[in-house]
Scaffold this active site. Structure first.
Site, PDB file in Angstrom:
ATOM      1  N   GLY A   1      50.398 -15.430 -14.715  1.00 39.18           N
ATOM      2  CA  GLY A   1      50.239 -16.874 -14.813  1.00 39.18           C
ATOM      3  C   GLY A   1      49.606 -17.481 -13.577  1.00 39.18           C
ATOM      4  O   GLY A   1      49.833 -17.012 -12.456  1.00 39.18           O
TER       5      GLY A   1
ATOM      6  N   ASN B   1      55.766  -9.792 -11.569  1.00 39.47           N
ATOM      7  CA  ASN B   1      56.549  -8.602 -11.878  1.00 39.47           C
ATOM      8  C   ASN B   1      55.766  -7.577 -12.691  1.00 39.47           C
ATOM      9  O   ASN B   1      55.771  -6.379 -12.372  1.00 39.47           O
ATOM     10  CB  ASN B   1      57.823  -9.024 -12.632  1.00 39.47           C
TER      11      ASN B   1
ATOM     12  N   VAL C   1      55.288 -18.448  -9.753  1.00 36.37           N
ATOM     13  CA  VAL C   1      56.002 -19.719  -9.573  1.00 36.37           C
ATOM     14  C   VAL C   1      57.480 -19.549  -9.887  1.00 36.37           C
ATOM     15  O   VAL C   1      58.316 -20.328  -9.410  1.00 36.37           O
ATOM     16  CB  VAL C   1      55.404 -20.844 -10.460  1.00 36.37           C
ATOM     17  N   ASP C   2      57.828 -18.538 -10.671  1.00 34.94           N
ATOM     18  CA  ASP C   2      59.227 -18.336 -11.068  1.00 34.94           C
ATOM     19  C   ASP C   2      60.116 -17.888  -9.908  1.00 34.94           C
ATOM     20  O   ASP C   2      61.339 -17.974 -10.000  1.00 34.94           O
ATOM     21  CB  ASP C   2      59.323 -17.287 -12.186  1.00 34.94           C
TER      22      ASP C   2
ATOM     23  N   GLN D   1      53.252 -27.712 -14.012  1.00 31.08           N
ATOM     24  CA  GLN D   1      53.958 -27.334 -12.786  1.00 31.08           C
ATOM     25  C   GLN D   1      53.361 -26.108 -12.111  1.00 31.08           C
ATOM     26  O   GLN D   1      53.652 -25.832 -10.952  1.00 31.08           O
ATOM     27  CB  GLN D   1      55.433 -27.093 -13.091  1.00 31.08           C
TER      28      GLN D   1
END
Length: 406
Positions: free
Chosen positions: A11, A113, A142-143, A299
């Site tokens: 992402g 990941n 971003v996670d 976001q």
């Protein structure tokens, strides 16, 4: 020739191109890299031999400055899952063909990941077959769920966007003196870091969200409605932040009633709609005005409100990954080690990618309040430094200027 290949995957973020710039800077400063190539659309570009020559860009400081603050993946991205080389060797053979064709000795893969899973498999394949290539991972997500790094590039900027948006939403809903609930859904399948960052809306004295629910804690409809009622007894307009991946005790997602059930290439279920499901719940059980807001893609790549700390660290991690590869490291990921909170100091290290791939760093349960509807001061201490500093975004014709590589 000692050439380097770099690619981006997963992402988009507001900082992933800063890491790319760090790779280019690290290669130029070292004096040990002849050419730098970029694979278009992640590992798929390496498999297909679809490369861009970035050697001229490496020397263009003005372009690199613009690229640093350009959001999303300038080289393109992919969500391609590499099979184990013992099961299907074909993709690995094609990557080696690309390496040989372009005299590539070093490969840096920027991603999350699943990308680190690719780094792990490819480095293992090269090692078993005695190929003299050096494969390094550079973190991105971003996670903020990557293992063995204090935090991940992209998270700080996303956290800053979320905190700013929540603060602005709070100002919006506070003008009405009628009972109302606004439920904001924030990214996070199994890790609630982004939702926790909504609490940063309080750092300048504002109330921020009235309730925060992370996916690490089992969600309960009855308890949620009771929380809403207690808060509404004190103030009419409530702002609630929820992770998109909040689940019930039985493991089912709150959003299941709104989901199509489709999955991506990695078998991840598409989840969205937790806020809309809770909107219906509040409407049915309480009957007040209620609305759901999904921050969704906004976001991830909001570079206009990015964190300069995030950008600087992202650049340094790109340089670190190159330096590690040039020093003979392979099968590693560049990472951040926090040395102190006050003053905030970090070190850039390398860690075994095998201990990153397919692991997930979730929010510690003791950083969530016992009631399960807010975060603790320990969480705030962790978050505060990551959003510090304003980015040097270039504007043209009134909007941010972006650099496109193709």
């Amino acid at each position: 020739m000692n050439n380097l290949l770099v690619a981006q995957s997963g992402g988009p973020t507001a900082a992933i191109n800063a890491t790319l710039v760090g790779v280019l800077q690290g290669a130029r400063i070292s004096g040990k890299v002849d050419k730098v190539y970029g694979a278009k659309n992640g590992i798929e570009g390496a498999i297909k031999g679809n490369l861009l020559d970035l050697s001229d860009l490496m020397k263009d400081t003005q372009a690199l400055d613009t690229l640093t603050y350009t959001p999303s993946s300038a080289l393109g991205s992919c969500r391609f899952k590499m099979k184990d080389w013992r099961v299907d060797e074909e993709s690995y053979k094609k990557i080696i063909e690309t390496f040989k064709k372009y005299d590539i000795k070093y490969f840096v893969y920027i991603g999350g990941n699943d990308s680190m899973d690719t780094v792990n498999k490819l480095s293992e394949y090269c090692s078993v077959n005695n190929y003299d290539y050096y494969i390094m991972g550079a973190p991105k997500t971003v996670d903020n769920d990557l293992n063995l790094t204090d935090h991940s590039p992209g998270f700080g900027s996303a956290a800053k966007y979320i905190a700013t948006t929540i603060a602005e939403l709070e100002r919006d809903i506070s003008v009405y003196d009628i009972p109302a609930v606004t439920i904001v859904e924030i990214m996070g399948r199994n890790a609630g870091w982004l939702t926790a960052s909504s609490a940063l809306a309080r750092v300048n004295g504002g109330p921020g969200p009235d309730l925060i629910y992370l996916c690490e804690k089992d969600f309960d409809d009855d308890r949620f409605i009771e929380d809403i009622k207690k808060k509404q007894a004190v103030k009419p307009g409530l702002l609630v932040a929820v992770s998109e991946g909040i689940k019930y005790k039985d493991g089912s997602y709150v959003s299941d009633s709104m989901s199509s059930g489709a999955v991506d290439n990695f078998g991840h279920k598409y989840i969205a709609g937790a806020a809309r499901a809770l909107e219906q719940l509040v409407r049915n059980r309480i009957g007040c005005k209620v609305r759901a807001v999904e921050l969704n893609l906004m976001q991830r790549a909001a570079a206009h409100i990015g964190s300069e700390t995030d950008i600087i660290e992202s650049t340094m991690l790109g340089q670190k990954a190159v330096n590690c590869a040039l020093n003979g490291e392979t099968g590693k990921m560049a990472a951040i080690k926090r040395v102190s909170n006050n003053p905030y100091r970090v070190e850039f290290i390398s860690v075994p990618v095998s201990e990153v791939a397919n692991h997930e760093k979730t929010v510690p349960l003791d950083w969530i309040t016992p009631e399960g509807n807010d975060v603790t001061e320990e969480m705030m201490e962790y978050l505060r430094p990551l959003i510090i500093g304003e980015t040097n975004v270039k504007y043209e014709n009134g909007i941010p200027k972006h650099l496109r590589l193709y």
